[in-house]
Design a protein around this motif. Sequence first.
Motif, mmCIF file in Angstrom:
data_model
loop_
_atom_site.group_PDB
_atom_site.id
_atom_site.type_symbol
_atom_site.label_atom_id
_atom_site.label_comp_id
_atom_site.label_asym_id
_atom_site.label_seq_id
_atom_site.Cartn_x
_atom_site.Cartn_y
_atom_site.Cartn_z
ATOM 1 N N SER A 118 -8.401 22.058 -1.965
ATOM 2 C CA SER A 118 -7.472 22.988 -1.305
ATOM 3 C C SER A 118 -6.608 22.271 -0.262
ATOM 4 N N ARG A 119 -7.094 21.213 0.335
ATOM 5 C CA ARG A 119 -6.352 20.341 1.238
ATOM 6 C C ARG A 119 -5.515 21.071 2.299
ATOM 7 N N PRO A 120 -6.197 21.771 3.223
ATOM 8 C CA PRO A 120 -5.445 22.455 4.294
ATOM 9 C C PRO A 120 -4.824 21.463 5.287
ATOM 10 N N VAL A 121 -3.909 21.977 6.133
ATOM 11 C CA VAL A 121 -3.310 21.118 7.182
ATOM 12 C C VAL A 121 -3.550 21.742 8.561
ATOM 13 N N ASP A 122 -4.600 22.565 8.655
ATOM 14 C CA ASP A 122 -4.874 23.286 9.903
ATOM 15 C C ASP A 122 -5.067 22.346 11.104
ATOM 16 N N ILE A 123 -5.677 21.176 10.876
ATOM 17 C CA ILE A 123 -5.941 20.273 12.009
ATOM 18 C C ILE A 123 -4.629 19.657 12.507
ATOM 19 N N HIS A 124 -3.713 19.334 11.583
ATOM 20 C CA HIS A 124 -2.388 18.827 11.996
ATOM 21 C C HIS A 124 -1.762 19.872 12.939
ATOM 22 N N LEU A 125 -1.802 21.132 12.503
ATOM 23 C CA LEU A 125 -1.090 22.182 13.252
ATOM 24 C C LEU A 125 -1.762 22.468 14.590
ATOM 25 N N ARG A 158 -10.187 6.080 10.783
ATOM 26 C CA ARG A 158 -10.106 4.644 11.096
ATOM 27 C C ARG A 158 -9.629 3.827 9.904
ATOM 28 N N GLU A 159 -9.072 4.506 8.900
ATOM 29 C CA GLU A 159 -8.648 3.825 7.673
ATOM 30 C C GLU A 159 -7.667 2.693 8.000
ATOM 31 N N PRO A 160 -7.706 1.602 7.223
ATOM 32 C CA PRO A 160 -6.780 0.483 7.462
ATOM 33 C C PRO A 160 -5.311 0.920 7.437
ATOM 34 N N PRO A 220 -14.647 4.656 -0.119
ATOM 35 C CA PRO A 220 -13.486 5.571 -0.162
ATOM 36 C C PRO A 220 -13.488 6.544 -1.346
ATOM 37 N N THR A 221 -13.134 7.782 -1.053
ATOM 38 C CA THR A 221 -12.986 8.781 -2.120
ATOM 39 C C THR A 221 -11.982 8.316 -3.180
ATOM 40 N N ASP A 222 -10.973 7.525 -2.756
ATOM 41 C CA ASP A 222 -9.934 7.090 -3.706
ATOM 42 C C ASP A 222 -10.448 6.050 -4.704
ATOM 43 N N VAL A 255 -7.123 11.701 7.612
ATOM 44 C CA VAL A 255 -6.188 10.574 7.610
ATOM 45 C C VAL A 255 -4.791 11.079 7.986
ATOM 46 N N GLY A 256 -4.283 12.040 7.218
ATOM 47 C CA GLY A 256 -2.936 12.554 7.461
ATOM 48 C C GLY A 256 -2.833 13.212 8.834
ATOM 49 N N GLY A 257 -3.877 13.935 9.235
ATOM 50 C CA GLY A 257 -3.875 14.603 10.545
ATOM 51 C C GLY A 257 -3.766 13.570 11.663
ATOM 52 N N ARG A 262 2.467 15.915 -1.309
ATOM 53 C CA ARG A 262 1.904 16.501 -0.094
ATOM 54 C C ARG A 262 2.156 15.637 1.142
ATOM 55 N N ALA A 263 2.265 14.301 0.945
ATOM 56 C CA ALA A 263 2.461 13.413 2.094
ATOM 57 C C ALA A 263 3.767 13.717 2.830
ATOM 58 N N SER A 264 4.629 14.579 2.261
ATOM 59 C CA SER A 264 5.859 14.998 2.958
ATOM 60 C C SER A 264 5.532 15.620 4.310
ATOM 61 N N THR A 307 -17.883 13.608 -1.139
ATOM 62 C CA THR A 307 -18.015 14.494 0.029
ATOM 63 C C THR A 307 -16.668 14.840 0.673
ATOM 64 N N ILE A 308 -15.575 14.237 0.208
ATOM 65 C CA ILE A 308 -14.293 14.468 0.897
ATOM 66 C C ILE A 308 -13.514 15.628 0.271
ATOM 67 N N PHE A 309 -13.386 15.609 -1.046
ATOM 68 C CA PHE A 309 -12.618 16.668 -1.716
ATOM 69 C C PHE A 309 -13.535 17.448 -2.650
ATOM 70 N N SER A 344 0.812 -1.224 0.000
ATOM 71 C CA SER A 344 0.000 0.000 0.000
ATOM 72 C C SER A 344 0.844 1.272 0.000
ATOM 73 N N LYS A 345 0.561 2.138 -0.977
ATOM 74 C CA LYS A 345 1.229 3.448 -1.005
ATOM 75 C C LYS A 345 0.869 4.262 0.236
ATOM 76 N N ASN A 346 -0.416 4.314 0.551
ATOM 77 C CA ASN A 346 -0.850 5.231 1.613
ATOM 78 C C ASN A 346 -0.585 4.704 3.015
ATOM 79 N N SER A 347 -0.079 3.460 3.108
ATOM 80 C CA SER A 347 0.412 3.036 4.406
ATOM 81 C C SER A 347 1.940 3.045 4.395
HETATM 82 C C1 EPZ Z 1 -5.152 10.783 2.484
HETATM 83 O O1 EPZ Z 1 -4.916 12.157 2.170
HETATM 84 C C2 EPZ Z 1 -4.681 9.996 1.300
HETATM 85 N N1 EPZ Z 1 -3.264 10.240 1.078
HETATM 86 C C3 EPZ Z 1 -5.499 10.377 0.074
HETATM 87 O O2 EPZ Z 1 -5.091 9.526 -0.972
HETATM 88 C C4 EPZ Z 1 -6.983 10.144 0.367
HETATM 89 O O3 EPZ Z 1 -7.749 10.600 -0.724
HETATM 90 C C5 EPZ Z 1 -7.393 10.895 1.632
HETATM 91 O O4 EPZ Z 1 -6.522 10.528 2.731
HETATM 92 C C6 EPZ Z 1 -8.832 10.633 2.072
HETATM 93 O O5 EPZ Z 1 -9.027 9.257 2.277
HETATM 94 C C7 EPZ Z 1 -2.370 9.560 1.769
HETATM 95 O O6 EPZ Z 1 -2.693 8.717 2.606
HETATM 96 C C8 EPZ Z 1 -0.939 9.818 1.472
HETATM 97 P P1 EPZ Z 1 -7.388 13.879 4.702
HETATM 98 P P2 EPZ Z 1 -4.987 13.266 3.314
HETATM 99 O O7 EPZ Z 1 -6.541 14.674 5.628
HETATM 100 O O8 EPZ Z 1 -4.480 12.689 4.571
HETATM 101 C C9 EPZ Z 1 -9.716 18.034 5.036
HETATM 102 C C10 EPZ Z 1 -4.688 9.001 -3.268
HETATM 103 O O9 EPZ Z 1 -5.279 9.117 -4.364
HETATM 104 N N2 EPZ Z 1 -8.668 18.472 5.968
HETATM 105 O O10 EPZ Z 1 -8.086 12.678 5.241
HETATM 106 O O11 EPZ Z 1 -4.349 14.491 2.773
HETATM 107 C C11 EPZ Z 1 -9.207 17.849 3.615
HETATM 108 O O12 EPZ Z 1 -9.136 19.042 2.898
HETATM 109 C C12 EPZ Z 1 -4.859 10.054 -2.242
HETATM 110 O O13 EPZ Z 1 -3.940 8.056 -2.972
HETATM 111 C C13 EPZ Z 1 -8.802 19.692 6.623
HETATM 112 O O14 EPZ Z 1 -9.777 20.422 6.419
HETATM 113 O O15 EPZ Z 1 -6.565 13.481 3.407
HETATM 114 C C14 EPZ Z 1 -10.222 16.866 3.053
HETATM 115 O O16 EPZ Z 1 -11.372 17.577 2.659
HETATM 116 C C15 EPZ Z 1 -5.022 11.439 -2.662
HETATM 117 N N3 EPZ Z 1 -7.793 20.077 7.479
HETATM 118 C C16 EPZ Z 1 -10.569 16.001 4.269
HETATM 119 O O17 EPZ Z 1 -10.170 16.759 5.427
HETATM 120 C C17 EPZ Z 1 -6.714 19.296 7.730
HETATM 121 O O18 EPZ Z 1 -5.844 19.701 8.530
HETATM 122 C C18 EPZ Z 1 -9.869 14.654 4.310
HETATM 123 O O19 EPZ Z 1 -8.485 14.839 4.073
HETATM 124 C C19 EPZ Z 1 -6.597 18.068 7.081
HETATM 125 C C20 EPZ Z 1 -7.588 17.667 6.199
#
Ligand code: EPZ
Length: 419
Positions: free
Chosen positions: A120-127, A188-190, A304-306, A164-166, A92-94, A327-329, A21-24
């Motif tokens: 737009s994919r913000p990272v506000d929740i991580h921060l 809760r993603e795998p 899954p959105t993916d 997921v990333g947060g 972005r996964a960096s 509903t995700i992006f 898995s790439k995302n794991s």
């Molecule tokens: C992960 O991205 C995956 N990437 C994505 O895979 C996947 O589409 C996504 O999760 C949703 O399942 C990796 O695992 C490397 P999120 P991530 O944070 O972590 C919003 C693929 O094709 N949000 O779960 O970046 C965000 O904008 C990809 O392999 C905030 O608002 O996704 C989105 O609407 C692309 N603030 C929603 O949450 C934040 O701080 C879910 O994003 C963080 C996210």
Amino acid sequence: MDKFIIQGGARLEGEIRISGSKNSGLPILAATILAEGPSVISNLPHLNDITTMLALLRSLGVKVNSEKSSAEIDASRLTELEAPYALVKTMRASILVLGPMLARYGEANVSFPGGCAIGSRPVDIHLRGLEAMGAKIEVDGGYIRATAPRGLKGTHFTMDKVTVGGTENLMMAAALAQGTTVLENAAREPEIVDLARFMIAMGAKIEGVGSGRLEINGVSRMQGCQYTVMPDRIETGTYLTAAAATAGKVKLLATRADILEAVLDKLAETGAHIETGEDWIALDMKGDRPRAVSLTTAPYPAFPTDMQAQFTAMNAVAMGEARVSETIFENRLIQTHELNRMGAQIRLDGNTAIIKGVPQLKGAPVMASDLRASASLVIAAMAARGQTVIDRIYHIDRGYESIEEKFKVLGGHIRRVPG
Ligand code: EPZ
């Protein structure tokens, strides 16, 4: 830029192996920063995103020895605490190195990831989560500069959106924090379960794995371990959907059905006959065209959105009409315009695609816009009459290992031409 030339019309039939898995793999590689000794990670997929993450680790001073699908990673000592723009902008996964670097060294500088094609994919929740653990965060010159000179502290943090990333970044940061961190509304993603298992093997104390409430008891040090990355559920789902769209019959090996339930349920609704074993999934359309299926994307365990783009392509050639809601992006239905160029009948209504299935699409020149959108174009091209040329396939190389070889094994007529 390379292109794919696909001659459509073949029923996809045969057996292939699914990659890791790439995302794991990506968060697991980032998590190696937490440990004081070397780890050996196997079943890593051969993909541009994994190569980029390994390059990022090397740029931080991590010793990386990679061969085929495994890598020995020794992050005992970092010599740099900065993830540069040049690497972050390509992936972005960096951002996933932020939590572990800050937790271990009390300092981390990571280029601010911008928006991308799907939203737009913000990272506000991580921060905000890191701030709740006592970090000071500044954004300066396009960089997130995070400091916690006296270390991170356990906290109770509720994420206001499932991310997921947060969840991954905060779980990694909390692993070396002082005291207990509770993360509510966690994803809760795998892939998060896989990361947690890896971290537990390195000495982390995490409870509630796989639930929406994670409790992490900080430890003072972690050590390296040996770990095998889980199979890629999205790659698995992509080949199953391609087989359904072409009335085909496939068996996918080295994968798991338990992490793909929502997708398998929807494939069964198309009329597919599905059988599963401990490490394989077989799908047989018995030569029939799929029935259209409606769906709404949402965090795991929902659909899954993916996998949305691939199902949209399959629905384009299915019997009946489907409504697909994303509903995700906010911008993840863009590939529908390219599908319409191939004769699909898709109308957009806000975040919903209304798809009226047609008996057959017709090959056309099309352009890939992101990873899963590219996969949907490959599926559409396989099901179409005539030739499709897909431009900008560098997107697909980020997430699908040996895609043309695997489709060829299944009888697809696909070739790569350098552009
Ligand atoms: C992960 O991205 C995956 N990437 C994505 O895979 C996947 O589409 C996504 O999760 C949703 O399942 C990796 O695992 C490397 P999120 P991530 O944070 O972590 C919003 C693929 O094709 N949000 O779960 O970046 C965000 O904008 C990809 O392999 C905030 O608002 O996704 C989105 O609407 C692309 N603030 C929603 O949450 C934040 O701080 C879910 O994003 C963080 C996210």
